[in-house]
Design an enzyme around this catalytic site. Structure first.
Site, short mmCIF file in Angstrom:
data_model
loop_
_atom_site.label_atom_id
_atom_site.label_comp_id
_atom_site.label_asym_id
_atom_site.label_seq_id
_atom_site.Cartn_x
_atom_site.Cartn_y
_atom_site.Cartn_z
CG HIS A 191 -2.19 -1.08 0.97
ND1 HIS A 191 -2.25 -2.33 1.25
CD2 HIS A 191 -3.23 -0.95 -0.27
CE1 HIS A 191 -3.39 -2.99 0.63
NE2 HIS A 191 -3.78 -2.03 -0.08
CD GLU A 433 -9.60 -7.85 -2.20
OE1 GLU A 433 -8.51 -7.18 -2.33
OE2 GLU A 433 -10.30 -7.32 -1.29
CG ASP A 457 -5.28 -8.25 -1.38
OD1 ASP A 457 -3.88 -8.47 -0.57
OD2 ASP A 457 -5.98 -7.20 -1.39
CB CYS A 504 -10.02 -2.03 -8.74
SG CYS A 504 -10.30 -3.16 -7.44
C1 PEP Z 1 -6.56 -5.34 -4.63
O1 PEP Z 1 -6.30 -6.01 -3.72
O2 PEP Z 1 -6.26 -5.57 -5.92
C2 PEP Z 1 -6.92 -3.77 -4.47
C3 PEP Z 1 -7.15 -3.18 -5.45
O3 PEP Z 1 -7.04 -3.61 -2.97
P1 PEP Z 1 -5.87 -3.17 -2.15
O4 PEP Z 1 -4.72 -2.96 -3.18
O5 PEP Z 1 -6.47 -2.03 -1.40
O6 PEP Z 1 -5.70 -4.28 -1.20
MG MG Z 2 -7.11 -6.02 -1.71
#
Ligand code: PEP
Ligand code: MG
Length: 585
Positions: A191, A433, A457, A504
């Protein structure tokens, strides 16, 4: 000169002075000082010692009141030690004679003392060694806690070098003070890296021992495109990188003209490009880059940057603001994805041993219903202002989805009873995910209004590769045939249930994957706003039939290497406009 190869996580080249941001547990920053700086450095030492003593006095008094004088005695020993001249004088001497920063003097002196206690052979003294380690951390904490304050007072912008940065530290960076950053730890989809891209801060992570190998103030080059960090470069290298910087700026400028054009393939198929955001103000970047709305609002950042738990009003204000800025364009609000590398670990009394497999996301919300309901009430109240969808993260069983939906229904009933307006038809979808969700996609599709695939994920859980660990970063890839099979089956389940399936994860913003994603059937991608023009450029250069052919071919490969090489070759064929030079994988 020192050249280190790390992992490129946020594009752009920066050249500037290093600013070592230390962390007590990980690494003590080493700085040489000038004789003229001695009074400042000795003053820092004195201030840190007296601040630590103040804390200990307060702790002693509190313990005395709550547990009695016997329990409070231990703090007397700590306070006495921090006032002991036989400990403090050598620290001061070290600063004066070796011309080093206070952190080094403190760490070295305490290390020596720990060694002495440990060598005493007696259990009681060995216990004292632990007390000394504790004191060491306390004093260093005071010294290093200052470094963030020091950062905000700098006259010139710097490049931050740290062992590790948390997503909230990164989110709090002032772009006027920070040119870029480089860390020892980290992965491309951690993140921290995601926030760096969102803020457009050039960054390289996974630089192993970089923070141990340089000093505060060293000249640095951070190349966020290739993942190279050069410390103490020679003049030739600096001028080469300056040239690269110019080329990169020209490349970004050439993309800017695409912002107003539609994301349409050469045969006229429209692809929706949405933005991933962490904060309401990022909507401006989504719109400026030509985005069609927001496909992922990571609302947990409201927690990450606040000193206290956000109230319903705090949530409401953030959502209402986002909706207002979007001016009628759609917004998908993801409910809190706390846990793992975000927020809860830093504040937990007892950190989890395996946080990515622990109390995270929807699991955390279902066990902390107060927090969850507060957020849901705010979303529902904001829903009357524009086209909002609700998305639950990390759903791994259908029971979780049902429970979350029941809570949302309760919230709507409560609002109705209180006479507070909210929409009753807000679409409720999930992030896919976790492999179990992908495998159960048909069941989940029957109870979801939409899916959004979170490959960040999904890759880590399918391949058992920590997304934030640089040591296994070479194994972490969206080109994995196993991951792609799961993605395909989710798309199939969505098609069968006639629900929208978007994506996403970070690969939605990587040009390398655009043709493949379109060929697999995605017509909606959600990505970091700054990448929207680049992805649009690829979309506008390809046709659907070609993308489908490419996707079929990729389906015949059995290794990620083959997939990656093929995707790279195909992208170069359709886009001679030099995108290839700025590829991530
Ligand atoms: C993902 O896991 O692809 C996602 C978009 O969520 P995050 O990156 O916030 O875990
Ligand atoms: Mg995620």
């Amino acid at each position: 000169m020192l050249l280190i190869r790390g992992i490129a996580v946020s594009p752009g080249i920066v050249i500037g002075r290093a600013f070592l941001l230390g962390e007590v547990e990980q690494h003590v920053p080493h700085r040489s000082i000038q004789p003229a700086d001695l009074p400042v450095e000795l003053g820092r030492l004195d201030a840190a010692l007296s601040a630590a003593i103040d804390d200990l006095v307060a702790l002693r008094d509190r313990t005395n009141t709550q547990l009695g004088s016997e329990a409070a005695k231990i703090f007397e020993f700590h306070i006495g030690l921090l006032k002991d001249r036989t400990l403090i004088t050598p620290m001061r001497k070290r600063i004066e004679q070796q011309l080093v920063n206070a952190e080094v003097a403190v760490a070295e002196q305490f290390k020596q003392l720990v060694g002495q206690f440990q060598a005493m052979g007696n259990e009681m003294f060995r216990q004292k060694a632990n007390d000394v380690i504790d004191l060491d951390r306390r004093v260093l904490g005071k010294l290093m806690g200052e470094s963030e304050g020091r950062l905000s007072k700098l006259a010139e912008p710097v490049i931050i070098v740290a062992h590790e940065l948390t997503p909230s530290q990164t989110a709090g960076m002032d772009r006027k003070k920070v040119l870029g950053f480089a860390t020892d730890l980290g992965g491309r989809t951690s993140h921290t890296s995601i926030v760096a891209r969102a803020l457009d801060i050039p960054a390289v992570v996974g630089c192993q021992k970089l923070s141990h190998s340089i000093e505060d103030g060293d000249l640095l080059i951070v190349d966020g495109d290739t993942g190279v960090v050069v410390a103490k470069p020679d003049e030739n290298q600096v001028s080469q990188y300056r040239l690269q910087q110019e080329k990169y700026s020209e490349f970004r400028a050439s993309l800017r003209e695409l912002c107003k054009l539609p994301a349409e393939t050469t045969d006229g198929t429209r692809i929706r490009l949405l933005g991933n955001i962490e904060f309401p103000h990022e909507v401006e970047s989504v719109l400026a880059n030509g985005g069609d709305g927001v496909g992922l609002y990571r609302t947990e950042f409201l927690f990450l940057t606040a000193a206290h738990e956000p109230s319903e009003e705090d949530h409401y204000r953030a959502y209402a603001k986002t909706i207002e800025l979007l001016g009628g364009k759609p917004l998908t609000i993801r409910t809190l994805d706390l846990g793992a590398d975000k927020y809860t670990q830093q504040r937990a009394i007892e950190p989890e041993r395996n946080p990515f497999l622990g109390l995270r996301s929807i699991r955390y919300c279902l066990q902390n219903k107060g927090i969850f309901k507060t957020q849901l009430r705010a979303i529902m109240r904001a829903s009357v202002h524009g086209p909002v969808k609700v998305m639950f993260p990390l759903v791994s069983t259908v029971m979780e989805l049902r429970e979350a939906k029941l809570i949302l229904r309760d919230v709507i009933e409560e609002l109705d009873e209180e006479g507070i307006p909210c929409r009753h038809d807000v679409p409720i979808g999930i992030m896919v995910e976790v492999p179990s969700a992908a495998l159960m996609a048909r069941t989940l599709a029957a109870e979801s209004a939409f899916f959004s695939i979170g490959t960040n994920d999904l890759i880590q859980y399918t391949l058992a590769v920590d997304r934030g660990n640089e040591k296994v970063a070479h194994l972490y890839t969206g080109a994995s045939p196993a991951v792609l099979q799961l993605v395909k089956s989710v798309l199939r389940a969505g098609r069968r249930a006639r629900i929208d399936v978007s994506i996403c994860g970070e690969i939605a913003g990587e040009a390398l994957y655009t043709m493949l994603l379109i060929g697999l059937g995605f017509r909606s991608l959600s990505l970091v706003p700054s990448q929207i023009p680049l992805i649009k450029r690829v979309i506008r250069a390809v046709d659907i039939a070609n993308c489908e052919r490419l996707a079929r071919k990729v389906g015949s490969f059995d290794s990620e290497r083959q997939v990656l090489n093929y995707l790279r070759d195909e992208l170069r064929k359709v886009d001679p406009g030099n995108i290839g030079g700025w590829l991530a994988e």
